[in-house]
Design an enzyme around this catalytic site. Structure first.
Site, PDB file in Angstrom:
ATOM      1  N   ARG A   1      45.234  33.079  45.595  1.00  0.00           N
ATOM      2  CA  ARG A   1      45.010  34.376  44.941  1.00  0.00           C
ATOM      3  C   ARG A   1      45.601  35.525  45.745  1.00  0.00           C
ATOM      4  O   ARG A   1      45.581  36.650  45.289  1.00  0.00           O
ATOM      5  CB  ARG A   1      43.525  34.645  44.890  1.00  0.00           C
TER       6      ARG A   1
ATOM      7  N   ARG B   1      35.574  34.414  25.477  1.00  0.00           N
ATOM      8  CA  ARG B   1      35.530  33.159  26.250  1.00  0.00           C
ATOM      9  C   ARG B   1      34.096  32.671  26.469  1.00  0.00           C
ATOM     10  O   ARG B   1      33.214  33.436  26.846  1.00  0.00           O
ATOM     11  CB  ARG B   1      36.203  33.392  27.595  1.00  0.00           C
TER      12      ARG B   1
ATOM     13  N   ARG C   1      38.563  42.733  38.135  1.00  0.00           N
ATOM     14  CA  ARG C   1      39.299  41.478  38.362  1.00  0.00           C
ATOM     15  C   ARG C   1      40.779  41.647  38.011  1.00  0.00           C
ATOM     16  O   ARG C   1      41.648  41.109  38.693  1.00  0.00           O
ATOM     17  CB  ARG C   1      38.670  40.337  37.558  1.00  0.00           C
TER      18      ARG C   1
END
Ligand code: AMP
Length: 218
Positions: free
Chosen positions: A88, A127, A175
């Site tokens: 990441r 989701r 995020r």
């Protein structure tokens, strides 16, 4: 086949990983799933990770790298793996290179999944995840595309679908910001290594799967 899936939250990494697991018979290694499991078990590592996850920030590199070292040491990853959500940032990418060099198993490809910001937010809102096995489905698209969901392999019952706690609007915005700031530089990092393959990851699951397949067979 040793693959990294690189893309923002909601770009479909989890969904495409599930397909690649079936296609290549290699495991998906998702640091997000490993961390959520640690949080659910209430381990010391989970407690350390939870605050960062709830806030949409990255968990400390040492924690994630320890988890990855352990996971990639397990025998089922010998014939390959799909890394989903790792690395990441640049420090993690360099550590991964070192680890894979040590075991003589370099990456074969890094697949960048491109999805526009508005579509990412829309997908994340729809989701849902099975709280027992981590199976991912999208309520916005599932009716037309996903076959009747199988039973949960962990419980044998229908999947128990929940919305992830960090899929709320404020955390998602953070995020996505963290992705732009810390993860996007990996695109250049892997391009320089000649590993990068980019696809348009918008469209239905089957269309994107076909693009994934084509990009990996290049
Ligand atoms: P994901 O399921 O990949 O969206 O990850 C959920 C959350 O877990 C992220 O927002 C981070 O807080 C944490 N996380 C997952 N993978 C990593 C990673 N490689 N490095 C640091 N934090 C991570």
């Amino acid at each position: 086949m040793r693959i990294v899936l690189l893309g923002a939250p909601g770009s479909g990494k989890g969904t495409q990983s599930q397909r690649l697991v079936e296609r290549f018979r290699i495991p998906q290694v998702s640091t997000g799933d490993l961390l959520r499991a640690a949080v659910a078990r209430g381990t010391a590592l989970g407690m350390q990770a939870k605050d960062a996850m709830d806030a949409g920030r990255l968990v400390a590199d040492e924690i994630v790298l320890d988890m990855i070292r352990e996971r990639l040491g397990e025998p089922d990853t010998r014939k390959g793996f799909i890394l989903d959500g790792f690395p990441r940032n640049l420090a993690q990418a360099r550590a991964l290179d070192g680890l894979l060099a040590q075991i003589g198993q370099p990456l074969d490809a890094v697949l960048q999944m491109n999805v526009d910001y508005a579509e990412l937010s829309r997908r994340i809102a729809g989701r849902r995840t099975c709280s027992d096995c981590g199976w991912v489905v999208n309520l916005l698209t599932s009716a037309s595309e996903v076959p009747e969901p199988q039973r949960c392999p962990k419980t044998g019952q229908p999947h128990r679908l929940i919305q992830r706690p960090d899929d709320n609007e404020a955390t998602v915005a953070e995020r996505l910001r963290v992705y732009e700031e810390q993860t996007r530089p990996l695109v250049d990092y892997y391009r320089r290594q000649g590993l990068l393959r980019s696809i348009d990851a918008e469209g239905d699951v089957a269309t994107v799967s076909a693009r994934v397949e084509q990009a990996l067979s290049r």
